[in-house]
Design an enzyme around this catalytic site. Structure first.
Site, PDB file in Angstrom:
ATOM      1  N   ALA A  13      -0.420  -2.517  13.489  1.00 42.51           N
ATOM      2  CA  ALA A  13      -0.856  -2.993  12.174  1.00 42.51           C
ATOM      3  C   ALA A  13      -0.323  -4.400  11.894  1.00 42.51           C
ATOM      4  O   ALA A  13       0.740  -4.781  12.387  1.00 42.51           O
ATOM      5  CB  ALA A  13      -0.365  -2.034  11.092  1.00 42.51           C
ATOM      6  N   ALA A  16       3.144  -4.359  10.424  1.00 41.76           N
ATOM      7  CA  ALA A  16       4.160  -4.096  11.447  1.00 41.76           C
ATOM      8  C   ALA A  16       4.408  -5.343  12.279  1.00 41.76           C
ATOM      9  O   ALA A  16       5.562  -5.691  12.580  1.00 41.76           O
ATOM     10  CB  ALA A  16       3.713  -2.946  12.335  1.00 41.76           C
ATOM     11  N   TYR A  59      -0.777   7.317  20.462  1.00 42.43           N
ATOM     12  CA  TYR A  59       0.343   7.736  19.616  1.00 42.43           C
ATOM     13  C   TYR A  59       1.061   8.927  20.248  1.00 42.43           C
ATOM     14  O   TYR A  59       2.290   9.024  20.214  1.00 42.43           O
ATOM     15  CB  TYR A  59      -0.160   8.125  18.227  1.00 42.43           C
ATOM     16  CG  TYR A  59      -0.919   7.044  17.481  1.00 42.43           C
ATOM     17  CD1 TYR A  59      -0.762   5.698  17.787  1.00 42.43           C
ATOM     18  CD2 TYR A  59      -1.812   7.386  16.459  1.00 42.43           C
ATOM     19  CE1 TYR A  59      -1.460   4.720  17.101  1.00 42.43           C
ATOM     20  CE2 TYR A  59      -2.515   6.413  15.777  1.00 42.43           C
ATOM     21  CZ  TYR A  59      -2.342   5.086  16.106  1.00 42.43           C
ATOM     22  OH  TYR A  59      -3.037   4.123  15.425  1.00 42.43           O
ATOM     23  N   LEU A  75       0.521   3.273   9.591  1.00 41.93           N
ATOM     24  CA  LEU A  75      -0.903   3.610   9.637  1.00 41.93           C
ATOM     25  C   LEU A  75      -1.512   3.601   8.235  1.00 41.93           C
ATOM     26  O   LEU A  75      -0.786   3.581   7.238  1.00 41.93           O
ATOM     27  CB  LEU A  75      -1.073   4.990  10.278  1.00 41.93           C
ATOM     28  CG  LEU A  75      -0.529   5.136  11.699  1.00 41.93           C
ATOM     29  CD1 LEU A  75      -0.614   6.593  12.163  1.00 41.93           C
ATOM     30  CD2 LEU A  75      -1.286   4.220  12.661  1.00 41.93           C
ATOM     31  N   HIS A  80      -0.603   9.112   6.934  1.00 37.71           N
ATOM     32  CA  HIS A  80       0.860   9.135   6.915  1.00 37.71           C
ATOM     33  C   HIS A  80       1.430  10.532   7.121  1.00 37.71           C
ATOM     34  O   HIS A  80       2.322  10.744   7.945  1.00 37.71           O
ATOM     35  CB  HIS A  80       1.382   8.547   5.606  1.00 37.71           C
ATOM     36  CG  HIS A  80       1.211   7.071   5.510  1.00 37.71           C
ATOM     37  ND1 HIS A  80       1.518   6.337   4.378  1.00 37.71           N
ATOM     38  CD2 HIS A  80       0.760   6.169   6.422  1.00 37.71           C
ATOM     39  CE1 HIS A  80       1.263   5.069   4.598  1.00 37.71           C
ATOM     40  NE2 HIS A  80       0.797   4.940   5.821  1.00 37.71           N
ATOM     41  N   LYS A  98       5.009   3.429   2.758  1.00 39.79           N
ATOM     42  CA  LYS A  98       4.630   3.950   1.453  1.00 39.79           C
ATOM     43  C   LYS A  98       3.125   3.746   1.240  1.00 39.79           C
ATOM     44  O   LYS A  98       2.536   2.809   1.809  1.00 39.79           O
ATOM     45  CB  LYS A  98       5.466   3.295   0.351  1.00 39.79           C
ATOM     46  CG  LYS A  98       5.525   1.763   0.394  1.00 39.79           C
ATOM     47  CD  LYS A  98       4.279   1.135  -0.184  1.00 39.79           C
ATOM     48  CE  LYS A  98       4.160  -0.334   0.125  1.00 39.79           C
ATOM     49  NZ  LYS A  98       2.780  -0.826  -0.007  1.00 39.79           N
ATOM     50  N   ARG A 167      -7.075  -1.172   1.613  1.00 38.20           N
ATOM     51  CA  ARG A 167      -6.704  -1.064   0.194  1.00 38.20           C
ATOM     52  C   ARG A 167      -7.931  -1.029  -0.713  1.00 38.20           C
ATOM     53  O   ARG A 167      -7.818  -0.670  -1.883  1.00 38.20           O
ATOM     54  CB  ARG A 167      -5.792  -2.221  -0.201  1.00 38.20           C
ATOM     55  CG  ARG A 167      -4.446  -2.215   0.516  1.00 38.20           C
ATOM     56  CD  ARG A 167      -3.729  -3.544   0.375  1.00 38.20           C
ATOM     57  NE  ARG A 167      -2.476  -3.544   1.105  1.00 38.20           N
ATOM     58  CZ  ARG A 167      -2.373  -3.789   2.409  1.00 38.20           C
ATOM     59  NH1 ARG A 167      -3.476  -4.050   3.115  1.00 38.20           N
ATOM     60  NH2 ARG A 167      -1.200  -3.787   3.006  1.00 38.20           N
ATOM     61  N   ASP A 179      -0.823   1.292  -3.406  1.00 42.20           N
ATOM     62  CA  ASP A 179      -0.291   0.184  -2.618  1.00 42.20           C
ATOM     63  C   ASP A 179       0.936  -0.435  -3.272  1.00 42.20           C
ATOM     64  O   ASP A 179       1.948  -0.669  -2.612  1.00 42.20           O
ATOM     65  CB  ASP A 179      -1.372  -0.872  -2.406  1.00 42.20           C
ATOM     66  CG  ASP A 179      -0.937  -1.936  -1.414  1.00 42.20           C
ATOM     67  OD1 ASP A 179      -0.394  -1.576  -0.357  1.00 42.20           O
ATOM     68  OD2 ASP A 179      -1.133  -3.128  -1.693  1.00 42.20           O
TER      69      ASP A 179
END
Length: 329
Positions: A13, A16, A59, A75, A80, A98, A167, A179
């Site tokens: 991501a 990340a 994964y 992710l 999550h 989160k 989002r 978010d």
């Protein structure tokens, strides 16, 4: 810490790549050891600062790697819980972005899996590891503001042009509240140790996601107001107002991106009849790196973690309540 925590990252991501992976790489007592991505191209930026990183094509392969101690999960929101559970069942410690869940009740699954596996699991709520927030908690709870009467928060940015962003998609758990609502809600809870007893809200919806939410709440000791939006000029601020002082944070949630971490303590000298502002700055603190180091200390040394799943559950409960009671803007 003589035995570093070996971290793996599920997915390449952008967040990340730009924030958490570099923080893991830089953190004391941590090693960025593995990445799971089926795209060799997406792995290249990670390899540029962590040349020895192992790249797994799935994964599942990363979770099966016995050399990995802990997994960071960046992710999309709706994945999550699934992958946090799989990671814990594989015996990995877990730091999940989160919101860790989309509903309060899902925390039961995470907490039960954590306890059954005997691992450390937490939501990546990084701000509680930043010294500015630890200082605010200290000042408020020590009575520096006198009696706290009101807390307000605001956090916004504009991503309307990025239509494919997760989002902006309801199927991936998008929306402003999930978010960034966790910041204006959770920070007030962290500082005061209180939970809301009444909540009301108004929400503007667009294509199935909330893009502007205005929230009012009553806590046992104070009143609370906040708004979050993904359709407004970027801005952020938190304000704690007591009868003897005001605390203002000018870059409370992503300092060094939005601006310098700074808190202002506004007080009045009744003897002199004048006001004073005491400012404290935290220009070098990296809350992502501090989060990784705190996680490692909890894992290796048993130091209590500032943001256990039980704390994050309370923020999700407040968010659930907002969705439940909100009227349309």
């Amino acid at each position: 810490m003589t035995n570093p925590v070996r971290w793996g990252v599920l997915g390449a991501a952008k967040f990340a790549r730009e924030h958490m992976a570099p923080a893991i790489h830089a953190a004391e007592g941590a090693e960025l050891a593995a990445l799971a991505t089926s795209s060799a191209e997406k792995a290249v930026p990670f390899q540029s600062f962590a040349p020895g990183i192992m790249v797994h094509e799935s994964y599942e392969a990363l979770l099966a790697d016995p050399s990995i101690d802990a997994v960071y999960i960046p992710l999309p929101n709706h994945l999550h819980v699934e992958w946090a559970l799989k990671a814990m069942q594989a015996g990995k410690h877990v730091l999940v972005e989160k919101p860790a869940t989309l509903q309060e009740a899902e925390f039961d699954q995470l907490i039960a899996a954590r306890d059954a596996a005997g691992v450390l699991a937490a939501e990546a709520y990084m701000i509680v590891h930043h010294p500015q927030w630890q200082r605010v908690q200290e000042l408020v709870q020590s009575g520096a503001l006198g009696q706290l009467r009101h807390v307000s928060g605001r956090f916004s940015f504009d991503n309307r042009q990025d239509v494919d962003n997760i989002r902006n998609r309801p199927e991936t758990g998008g929306g402003a509240l999930r978010d960034i609502g966790v910041y204006v809600f959770g920070s007030a809870r962290f500082v005061t140790g209180e939970e809301p007893v009444e909540v009301s809200a108004q929400i503007e919806w667009e294509n199935g996601v909330d893009v502007l939410s205005n929230v009012q709440a009553r806590f046992p000791g104070f009143l609370y107001t906040a708004y979050v939006s993904t359709r407004l000029q970027p801005y952020q601020e938190m304000l704690f107002h007591g009868d003897k002082g005001v605390l203002r944070l000018t870059a409370p949630f992503n300092p060094r991106v939005f601006g310098e971490a700074r808190l202002e303590l506004h007080q009045t000298s009744h003897a002199a009849g004048t006001g004073q502002v005491i400012a404290e700055r935290f220009p070098l603190a990296d809350h992502y790196k501090l989060q990784v180091e705190a996680f490692g200390r909890s894992l290796r040394e048993g130091v209590p973690y500032a943001c256990p799943l039980e704390f994050s559950r309370g923020t999700q409960a407040m968010m659930d309540r907002v969705f439940e009671v909100a009227t349309d803007l």
